[in-house]
Design a protein around this motif. Sequence first.
Motif, PDB file in Angstrom:
ATOM      1  N   GLN A  27      36.354  48.612  40.535  1.00 33.70           N
ATOM      2  CA  GLN A  27      36.113  47.790  41.714  1.00 33.70           C
ATOM      3  C   GLN A  27      34.709  48.039  42.268  1.00 33.70           C
ATOM      4  O   GLN A  27      34.001  47.095  42.626  1.00 33.70           O
ATOM      5  CB  GLN A  27      37.163  48.065  42.784  1.00 33.70           C
ATOM      6  CG  GLN A  27      38.550  47.590  42.395  1.00 33.70           C
ATOM      7  CD  GLN A  27      39.585  47.960  43.439  1.00 33.70           C
ATOM      8  OE1 GLN A  27      39.305  47.995  44.627  1.00 33.70           O
ATOM      9  NE2 GLN A  27      40.799  48.232  42.979  1.00 33.70           N
ATOM     10  N   HIS A  30      32.187  46.504  39.858  1.00 30.60           N
ATOM     11  CA  HIS A  30      32.182  45.058  40.027  1.00 30.60           C
ATOM     12  C   HIS A  30      31.399  44.667  41.275  1.00 30.60           C
ATOM     13  O   HIS A  30      30.551  43.767  41.239  1.00 30.60           O
ATOM     14  CB  HIS A  30      33.621  44.540  40.112  1.00 30.60           C
ATOM     15  CG  HIS A  30      33.725  43.051  40.193  1.00 30.60           C
ATOM     16  ND1 HIS A  30      33.591  42.361  41.374  1.00 30.60           N
ATOM     17  CD2 HIS A  30      33.941  42.126  39.216  1.00 30.60           C
ATOM     18  CE1 HIS A  30      33.727  41.069  41.135  1.00 30.60           C
ATOM     19  NE2 HIS A  30      33.930  40.890  39.841  1.00 30.60           N
ATOM     20  N   GLN A  31      31.666  45.330  42.371  1.00 26.22           N
ATOM     21  CA  GLN A  31      30.978  45.022  43.624  1.00 26.22           C
ATOM     22  C   GLN A  31      29.471  45.254  43.502  1.00 26.22           C
ATOM     23  O   GLN A  31      28.667  44.494  44.025  1.00 26.22           O
ATOM     24  CB  GLN A  31      31.547  45.872  44.753  1.00 26.22           C
ATOM     25  CG  GLN A  31      30.961  45.543  46.104  1.00 26.22           C
ATOM     26  CD  GLN A  31      31.626  46.325  47.214  1.00 26.22           C
ATOM     27  OE1 GLN A  31      32.432  47.212  46.985  1.00 26.22           O
ATOM     28  NE2 GLN A  31      31.272  45.998  48.440  1.00 26.22           N
ATOM     29  N   TYR A  34      28.240  42.597  40.023  1.00 26.41           N
ATOM     30  CA  TYR A  34      28.641  41.204  39.788  1.00 26.41           C
ATOM     31  C   TYR A  34      27.516  40.232  40.130  1.00 26.41           C
ATOM     32  O   TYR A  34      27.174  39.355  39.342  1.00 26.41           O
ATOM     33  CB  TYR A  34      29.907  40.840  40.582  1.00 26.41           C
ATOM     34  CG  TYR A  34      30.243  39.381  40.436  1.00 26.41           C
ATOM     35  CD1 TYR A  34      30.893  38.919  39.304  1.00 26.41           C
ATOM     36  CD2 TYR A  34      29.857  38.450  41.405  1.00 26.41           C
ATOM     37  CE1 TYR A  34      31.175  37.570  39.140  1.00 26.41           C
ATOM     38  CE2 TYR A  34      30.129  37.101  41.250  1.00 26.41           C
ATOM     39  CZ  TYR A  34      30.784  36.664  40.119  1.00 26.41           C
ATOM     40  OH  TYR A  34      31.048  35.333  39.954  1.00 26.41           O
ATOM     41  N   HIS A  56      32.752  36.187  34.633  1.00 21.50           N
ATOM     42  CA  HIS A  56      34.155  36.542  34.870  1.00 21.50           C
ATOM     43  C   HIS A  56      34.782  37.101  33.599  1.00 21.50           C
ATOM     44  O   HIS A  56      35.460  38.136  33.622  1.00 21.50           O
ATOM     45  CB  HIS A  56      34.940  35.330  35.364  1.00 21.50           C
ATOM     46  CG  HIS A  56      36.402  35.600  35.521  1.00 21.50           C
ATOM     47  ND1 HIS A  56      36.912  36.325  36.567  1.00 21.50           N
ATOM     48  CD2 HIS A  56      37.453  35.273  34.728  1.00 21.50           C
ATOM     49  CE1 HIS A  56      38.228  36.426  36.427  1.00 21.50           C
ATOM     50  NE2 HIS A  56      38.574  35.796  35.322  1.00 21.50           N
ATOM     51  N   PHE A  59      33.464  40.634  32.960  1.00 25.41           N
ATOM     52  CA  PHE A  59      34.094  41.660  33.798  1.00 25.41           C
ATOM     53  C   PHE A  59      35.556  41.878  33.429  1.00 25.41           C
ATOM     54  O   PHE A  59      36.048  43.011  33.486  1.00 25.41           O
ATOM     55  CB  PHE A  59      33.927  41.338  35.286  1.00 25.41           C
ATOM     56  CG  PHE A  59      32.633  41.853  35.831  1.00 25.41           C
ATOM     57  CD1 PHE A  59      32.509  43.174  36.230  1.00 25.41           C
ATOM     58  CD2 PHE A  59      31.521  41.031  35.920  1.00 25.41           C
ATOM     59  CE1 PHE A  59      31.307  43.667  36.716  1.00 25.41           C
ATOM     60  CE2 PHE A  59      30.315  41.515  36.398  1.00 25.41           C
ATOM     61  CZ  PHE A  59      30.206  42.831  36.800  1.00 25.41           C
ATOM     62  N   TRP A  66      37.992  49.442  30.143  1.00 33.31           N
ATOM     63  CA  TRP A  66      37.347  50.332  31.110  1.00 33.31           C
ATOM     64  C   TRP A  66      37.333  51.790  30.658  1.00 33.31           C
ATOM     65  O   TRP A  66      36.310  52.460  30.728  1.00 33.31           O
ATOM     66  CB  TRP A  66      38.010  50.196  32.470  1.00 33.31           C
ATOM     67  CG  TRP A  66      37.312  50.962  33.541  1.00 33.31           C
ATOM     68  CD1 TRP A  66      37.765  52.075  34.178  1.00 33.31           C
ATOM     69  CD2 TRP A  66      36.016  50.692  34.073  1.00 33.31           C
ATOM     70  NE1 TRP A  66      36.831  52.504  35.096  1.00 33.31           N
ATOM     71  CE2 TRP A  66      35.747  51.668  35.049  1.00 33.31           C
ATOM     72  CE3 TRP A  66      35.056  49.716  33.837  1.00 33.31           C
ATOM     73  CZ2 TRP A  66      34.567  51.701  35.779  1.00 33.31           C
ATOM     74  CZ3 TRP A  66      33.884  49.751  34.554  1.00 33.31           C
ATOM     75  CH2 TRP A  66      33.639  50.733  35.508  1.00 33.31           C
TER      76      TRP A  66
END
Length: 195
Positions: A27, A30-31, A34, A56, A59, A66
């Motif tokens: 998370q 991604h933040q 992205y 998208h 990710f 991961w």
Amino acid sequence: MTENDKKDPRTTRRTEARETRIPLEFQAFHQRFYRPYRRYAELLLGDEEIAKQVVHRVFYSLLVGWKRLMEEANPRESAWGHLKEAVDDYLVSQDREPAITETAAFYYRFREQMDDLRDRFAALETGLGLYAAISKLPPRQLDVVVLHYVFAFSRARTADILGVEEATVRSHLTYARRRLADELGIDLDTNRTDN
């Protein structure tokens, strides 16, 4: 888990939810990445919606792999490579070249960021020679030019996005400027360092 728990749909849903939780580290990744990934993809693909779809999928793929990604020597560099591969695959599947030369936003942003070269580039009859020259840069030089000059990320942030050292970014910027100057016939001040 008891035999009754196996039959209870609420327990099954809770177990599935626990197994499919998105790791906090992902998370945060991604933040953090992205937006620059999407902007980069949009610049090369020339279409915001397609860029969103490609990023998208990137990710999602990073999320699925991961644990494996985190075992890599340099996860950020591997993730960036995954993005580049996805963008390239899309372009190949559509039999298209990168859209840099057609992206108007690139033109305006690039001119804003390269103040020291603005007058020299303004003397050119058209910006197309500049964009064509940029699109011919080696992949890593192209990346740093786009991230640093076009999107105005600092050298440190550019290095962070690419998963490399800041000195590497500085080196790629220096070589990219030289290549562009040679390609466009511009005499650069060789004593200057990149910002």
